[in-house]
Motif scaffolding. Sequence first.
Motif, short mmCIF file in Angstrom:
data_model
loop_
_atom_site.label_atom_id
_atom_site.label_comp_id
_atom_site.label_asym_id
_atom_site.label_seq_id
_atom_site.Cartn_x
_atom_site.Cartn_y
_atom_site.Cartn_z
N LEU A 82 0.82 -1.04 -0.10
CA LEU A 82 0.16 0.23 -0.06
C LEU A 82 0.86 1.19 0.15
O LEU A 82 0.76 2.27 -0.64
CB LEU A 82 -1.10 0.02 1.09
N LYS A 83 1.88 1.26 0.80
CA LYS A 83 2.97 2.33 0.94
C LYS A 83 3.54 2.56 -0.53
O LYS A 83 3.50 3.79 -0.88
CB LYS A 83 3.88 2.34 1.80
N ALA A 84 3.95 1.58 -1.00
CA ALA A 84 4.71 1.74 -2.43
C ALA A 84 3.70 2.27 -3.70
O ALA A 84 4.31 2.92 -4.38
CB ALA A 84 5.19 0.35 -2.93
N LEU A 85 2.50 1.74 -3.56
CA LEU A 85 1.54 2.10 -4.50
C LEU A 85 1.09 3.74 -4.41
O LEU A 85 1.42 4.47 -5.50
CB LEU A 85 0.25 1.37 -4.24
N THR B 273 -4.68 13.69 2.07
CA THR B 273 -4.41 12.46 3.19
C THR B 273 -3.60 11.36 2.79
O THR B 273 -3.33 10.45 3.44
CB THR B 273 -5.98 11.92 3.07
N THR B 274 -2.54 11.64 1.82
CA THR B 274 -1.77 10.58 1.32
C THR B 274 -0.62 10.29 2.44
O THR B 274 -0.02 9.22 2.18
CB THR B 274 -1.06 10.90 -0.13
N PRO C 112 -2.19 5.27 3.77
CA PRO C 112 -1.26 4.00 3.61
C PRO C 112 -1.31 3.34 5.19
O PRO C 112 -1.85 2.31 5.50
CB PRO C 112 -0.29 4.39 3.30
N VAL C 113 -1.24 4.23 6.22
CA VAL C 113 -0.89 3.65 7.47
C VAL C 113 -2.36 3.05 8.36
O VAL C 113 -2.37 2.21 8.66
CB VAL C 113 -0.12 4.49 8.56
N LEU C 114 -3.11 4.38 8.07
CA LEU C 114 -4.49 3.98 8.57
C LEU C 114 -5.19 3.01 7.86
O LEU C 114 -5.93 1.68 8.38
CB LEU C 114 -5.27 5.34 8.41
N SER D 226 -3.56 -0.60 8.75
CA SER D 226 -4.07 -0.76 9.97
C SER D 226 -5.42 -1.55 10.32
O SER D 226 -5.76 -2.60 10.74
CB SER D 226 -3.64 0.39 10.96
N LEU D 227 -6.38 -0.88 9.33
CA LEU D 227 -7.61 -1.22 9.60
C LEU D 227 -7.86 -2.50 8.72
O LEU D 227 -8.67 -3.23 9.28
CB LEU D 227 -8.58 -0.15 8.69
N ILE D 228 -7.29 -2.90 7.51
CA ILE D 228 -7.40 -4.26 6.74
C ILE D 228 -6.72 -5.25 7.70
O ILE D 228 -7.31 -6.39 7.72
CB ILE D 228 -6.70 -3.95 5.46
#
Length: 205
Positions: A99-102, A187-188, A192-194, A197-199
């Motif tokens: 997610l972070k890399a995307l 919000t970028t 990714p962090v939030l 974490s949710l997923i």
Amino acid sequence: MNKTPAPKVSARGPVDHEVRDQIVAAATEHFRFYGYEKTTVSDLARAVGFSKAYIYKFFESKQAIGEMICANCLDEIQTEVKAAIDAVDSPPEKLRRMLKALVESCLRLFFQDRRLYEIVSSAASGRWPATLVYEDFIEQSIREILQLGRQSGDFERKTPLDETTRAIHLIMRPCFNPLLLQHGLDTTDEAPVLLSSLILRSLSP
């Protein structure tokens, strides 16, 4: 991770002919400066030094050239994402890194090559072949991470794999779809962090 097949781009002439590379390189620079919509095949012909008719021997339309450029851009993103996923062993960390890399790769394209980003956005809107391959790569990557996590005991196994894969793909979409990403630039940093974490909480066994 499995390698996603390259998209089929509508093209003519010898596939490996160096003239095709010249045309694509010239078109990329032209689009960067003038934009996709304002550039014509005649403009590209003048930039490369060929006749318009000669260019049509290799590409049937301006969109076919745009599709090749779009495929190159998205292939770079896929390469970066795959490297981020493969760099770690833990399935939860793979998901975080993905997610972070995307987000980072898409933002780099947005801010450094805004004109090319516009081509990719047009491609996403028109569902060009390259964007379908890109989305398939993301969905397949999610599926493989989930399978690894279920095997390692990090993720729950009750929910059907297809359902979980699709749900995560949809949740992540604002972070990798160019049409959606441009509306959430504020919000970028935290998204990714939030989201990861949710997923990951939802995947807990």
